[in-house]
Design a protein around this motif. Structure first.
Motif, PDB file in Angstrom:
ATOM      1  N   GLY A 118       0.789  -1.226   0.000  1.00  0.00           N
ATOM      2  CA  GLY A 118       0.000   0.000   0.000  1.00  0.00           C
ATOM      3  C   GLY A 118       0.818   1.271   0.000  1.00  0.00           C
ATOM      4  N   PHE A 119       2.145   1.179  -0.040  1.00  0.00           N
ATOM      5  CA  PHE A 119       2.979   2.372   0.082  1.00  0.00           C
ATOM      6  C   PHE A 119       3.412   2.867  -1.283  1.00  0.00           C
ATOM      7  CE2 PHE A 119       7.084   4.490   0.447  1.00  0.00           C
ATOM      8  CZ  PHE A 119       6.795   5.443   1.401  1.00  0.00           C
ATOM      9  N   LYS A 120       3.299   4.163  -1.456  1.00  0.00           N
ATOM     10  CA  LYS A 120       3.847   4.820  -2.641  1.00  0.00           C
ATOM     11  C   LYS A 120       4.424   6.151  -2.183  1.00  0.00           C
ATOM     12  CE  LYS A 120       2.413   1.897  -5.832  1.00  0.00           C
ATOM     13  NZ  LYS A 120       1.966   0.880  -4.903  1.00  0.00           N
ATOM     14  N   THR A 121       5.348   6.682  -2.951  1.00  0.00           N
ATOM     15  CA  THR A 121       5.974   7.937  -2.562  1.00  0.00           C
ATOM     16  C   THR A 121       5.358   9.142  -3.250  1.00  0.00           C
ATOM     17  OG1 THR A 121       7.628   7.720  -4.309  1.00  0.00           O
ATOM     18  CG2 THR A 121       8.170   6.789  -2.162  1.00  0.00           C
ATOM     19  N   ALA A 122       4.446   8.944  -4.194  1.00  0.00           N
ATOM     20  CA  ALA A 122       3.968  10.050  -5.011  1.00  0.00           C
ATOM     21  C   ALA A 122       2.898  10.874  -4.302  1.00  0.00           C
ATOM     22  CB  ALA A 122       3.422   9.508  -6.332  1.00  0.00           C
ATOM     23  N   SER A 123       2.664  12.073  -4.817  1.00  0.00           N
ATOM     24  CA  SER A 123       1.536  12.899  -4.409  1.00  0.00           C
ATOM     25  C   SER A 123       0.664  13.125  -5.645  1.00  0.00           C
ATOM     26  CB  SER A 123       2.018  14.231  -3.835  1.00  0.00           C
ATOM     27  OG  SER A 123       2.755  14.949  -4.810  1.00  0.00           O
ATOM     28  N   ARG A 124      -0.552  13.605  -5.385  1.00  0.00           N
ATOM     29  CA  ARG A 124      -1.465  13.838  -6.507  1.00  0.00           C
ATOM     30  C   ARG A 124      -2.312  15.059  -6.205  1.00  0.00           C
ATOM     31  NH1 ARG A 124      -5.768   9.481  -9.164  1.00  0.00           N
ATOM     32  NH2 ARG A 124      -6.507  10.852 -10.850  1.00  0.00           N
ATOM     33  N   LEU A 132     -10.092   7.840  -7.254  1.00  0.00           N
ATOM     34  CA  LEU A 132      -8.800   7.266  -6.916  1.00  0.00           C
ATOM     35  C   LEU A 132      -8.843   5.744  -7.070  1.00  0.00           C
ATOM     36  CD1 LEU A 132      -8.048   9.349  -3.694  1.00  0.00           C
ATOM     37  CD2 LEU A 132      -7.412   9.869  -6.063  1.00  0.00           C
ATOM     38  N   THR A 133      -7.688   5.128  -7.212  1.00  0.00           N
ATOM     39  CA  THR A 133      -7.594   3.677  -7.368  1.00  0.00           C
ATOM     40  C   THR A 133      -6.587   3.144  -6.347  1.00  0.00           C
ATOM     41  OG1 THR A 133      -5.738   3.665  -8.917  1.00  0.00           O
ATOM     42  CG2 THR A 133      -7.952   4.025  -9.846  1.00  0.00           C
ATOM     43  N   PRO A 134      -6.523   1.817  -6.168  1.00  0.00           N
ATOM     44  CA  PRO A 134      -5.506   1.267  -5.252  1.00  0.00           C
ATOM     45  C   PRO A 134      -4.085   1.667  -5.610  1.00  0.00           C
ATOM     46  CG  PRO A 134      -7.187  -0.381  -5.683  1.00  0.00           C
ATOM     47  CD  PRO A 134      -7.490   0.770  -6.600  1.00  0.00           C
ATOM     48  N   ALA A 135      -3.844   2.030  -6.868  1.00  0.00           N
ATOM     49  CA  ALA A 135      -2.503   2.492  -7.245  1.00  0.00           C
ATOM     50  C   ALA A 135      -2.142   3.805  -6.568  1.00  0.00           C
ATOM     51  CB  ALA A 135      -2.414   2.651  -8.760  1.00  0.00           C
ATOM     52  N   ASP A 136      -3.154   4.513  -6.047  1.00  0.00           N
ATOM     53  CA  ASP A 136      -2.928   5.783  -5.352  1.00  0.00           C
ATOM     54  C   ASP A 136      -2.703   5.613  -3.853  1.00  0.00           C
ATOM     55  OD1 ASP A 136      -3.289   7.592  -7.605  1.00  0.00           O
ATOM     56  OD2 ASP A 136      -5.403   7.027  -7.543  1.00  0.00           O
ATOM     57  N   SER A 161      -5.538  -1.756   5.000  1.00  0.00           N
ATOM     58  CA  SER A 161      -4.284  -1.017   5.133  1.00  0.00           C
ATOM     59  C   SER A 161      -4.050  -0.024   4.009  1.00  0.00           C
ATOM     60  CB  SER A 161      -3.065  -1.945   5.249  1.00  0.00           C
ATOM     61  OG  SER A 161      -3.160  -2.748   6.391  1.00  0.00           O
ATOM     62  N   GLY A 162      -4.927   0.015   3.005  1.00  0.00           N
ATOM     63  CA  GLY A 162      -4.826   1.064   2.005  1.00  0.00           C
ATOM     64  C   GLY A 162      -5.101   2.407   2.659  1.00  0.00           C
TER      65      GLY A 162
END
Length: 424
Positions: A118-124, A132-136, A161-162
């Motif tokens: 569930g972790f990503k470093t990006a912002s939107r 939004l999608t799980p990729a976010d 945990s998303g």
């Protein structure tokens, strides 16, 4: 299999090299060999150490990344060495736990390290309605627009945990929505939509069924919120509020008038309004009509007007009005107006009766009954000068009148009702 051209030197049995102890103590090692014939043993020792390390690097490169060729092509050798390092780490051969390290290029995660679920470093940044999608998951979502729009989350179901961090970077409230489950947590809507106040930062995390909301930073001065309401209006719940402490106070009545020729007794005081208190759960109450009634009106030479009606916060907290004071009399004492009562609420209380105007007392009207916060109107006195009765405030009763002999006068008005709402 990849080729390694970098081979060890002087590693055979009985090689003509210095021992490590002699090499470590050798003065020539610090300053290098001088002009003349070099002793082969220290030269061989130096060559072996350099070749030994080069051979190891070359063999590691060949084993995991590609050819290590002695052809002068340094960029290719370097690229193959980096590939070997990455492949070795990805193979799980590393004895060091590198799971907490990520490489970044701008806002995009790069490299071979797997981020936690569930972790990503990006912002939107969003300026219009979006889904939004799980990729976010894990992204910092910034909402920036001069008008309200809706941001729809993915379903929380099976997405435990998303998480999202939502910053409303605009001057108006924005809306978030979920296609399943609800927004739960302190101050959350418990519904499928909720409002994010301007300037607030909310964090949402899925428990696999619902979105659990916590407040990272709320809009300045949004909560707690205290409202003192003195006119009829629609109350709207402050963003994030889940509880409200409410006091409703009924209006006070007017004091009694003084009829012409009534003699020494003026009008009695008007009664104050009753009151009611409640601690309410407002998490599912978005608004309520707050009804504020006016105080009673004084009538010349007659009984003062009662408070105009109840004060109410919807139907949940209700308080009644006080009754008017009676007109003066030259032959008997005049009791004050009756107090109002609390009607609906967790704690109910009566107001105070207006003061009695006693016959043969000094020539004056009686005081009104005080409200919950005081504010009773003073009785009038015209003996030797003009001192009119004083109106009540904050739901208290007005003072009774005392007119000049041979004339009549009106008692003072009662104070209007009020409602206090403290949201948190």
């Amino acid at each position: 299999m990849a080729t390694n051209d970098f081979l060890p030197f002087g590693t055979g049995a009985g090689a003509n090299v210095l021992s490590q102890a002699v090499w470590a103590a050798l003065a020539t090692r610090a300053n290098g060999f001088q002009n003349g014939v070099a002793d082969p043993q220290p030269v061989n020792k130096a060559l072996r150490q350099a070749a030994f390390v080069a051979a190891m690097i070359g063999q590691f490169t060949a084993d995991y990344g590609g050819d290590a060729l002695d052809n002068g092509d340094l960029p290719t050798f370097e690229a193959n060495f980096k590939a070997a390092l990455a492949a070795w780490i990805a193979s799980g051969s590393s004895p060091i736990d590198l799971s907490s390290y990520v490489l970044r290029a701008g806002d995009t995660m790069t490299g071979l390290f797997a981020a936690p679920a569930g972790f990503k470093t990006a912002s939107r940044a969003l300026t219009t309605a979006a889904t939004l999608t799980p990729a976010d998951f894990g992204k910092f979502i910034s909402l920036s627009s001069g008008s309200t729009f809706t941001t729809t989350f993915p379903t929380p179901v099976s997405n435990g945990s998303g998480l999202f961090t939502v910053f409303n970077n605009s001057g108006v409230a924005q809306t978030v929505s979920t296609p399943a489950g609800a927004f739960l947590g302190p101050g959350a809507s418990s519904a499928t939509t909720e409002s994010v106040p301007a300037g607030s930062v909310y964090r949402y995390e899925s428990d696999g069924s619902n979105w659990i909301r916590s407040v990272a930073s709320n809009a300045p001065n949004a909560l707690p919120k205290l409202s003192f309401i003195q006119t009829t209006q629609t109350w709207t719940r402050a963003a994030g509020a889940t509880k409200a402490f409410v006091i409703a106070h009924g209006p006070g009545a007017a004091g009694g008038g003084d009829p012409s020729g009534a003699g020494s007794a003026g009008g009695s005081g008007g009664g104050s309004g009753g009151w009611a208190m409640s601690l309410l759960d407002i998490s599912s109450t978005s608004s309520a009509l707050v009804t504020i009634s006016a105080g009673g009106t004084g009538i010349s030479g007659s009984t003062g007007g009662d408070g105009a009606g109840n004060t109410s916060f919807g139907s949940l907290v209700v308080a009644g009005p006080g009754s008017g004071g009676r007109p003066g009399s030259g032959s008997s004492s005049i009791p004050g107006g009756l107090p109002g009562t609390g009607i609906t609420g967790q704690i109910l209380g009566n107001g105070n009766p207006g003061a009695t105007c006693f016959w043969a007392s000094p020539d004056a009207g009686a005081n009104g009954g005080p409200g919950l916060f005081g504010g009773a109107g003073r009785g009038g006195c015209d003996d030797g000068g003009s001192f009119p009765a004083v109106a009540g405030t904050l739901g208290s009763g007005g003072g009774g009148a005392d007119a000049s002999d041979g004339s009549s006068g009106a008692g003072a008005n009662g104070g209007g009702g009020w409602c206090l709402v403290w949201e948190f």
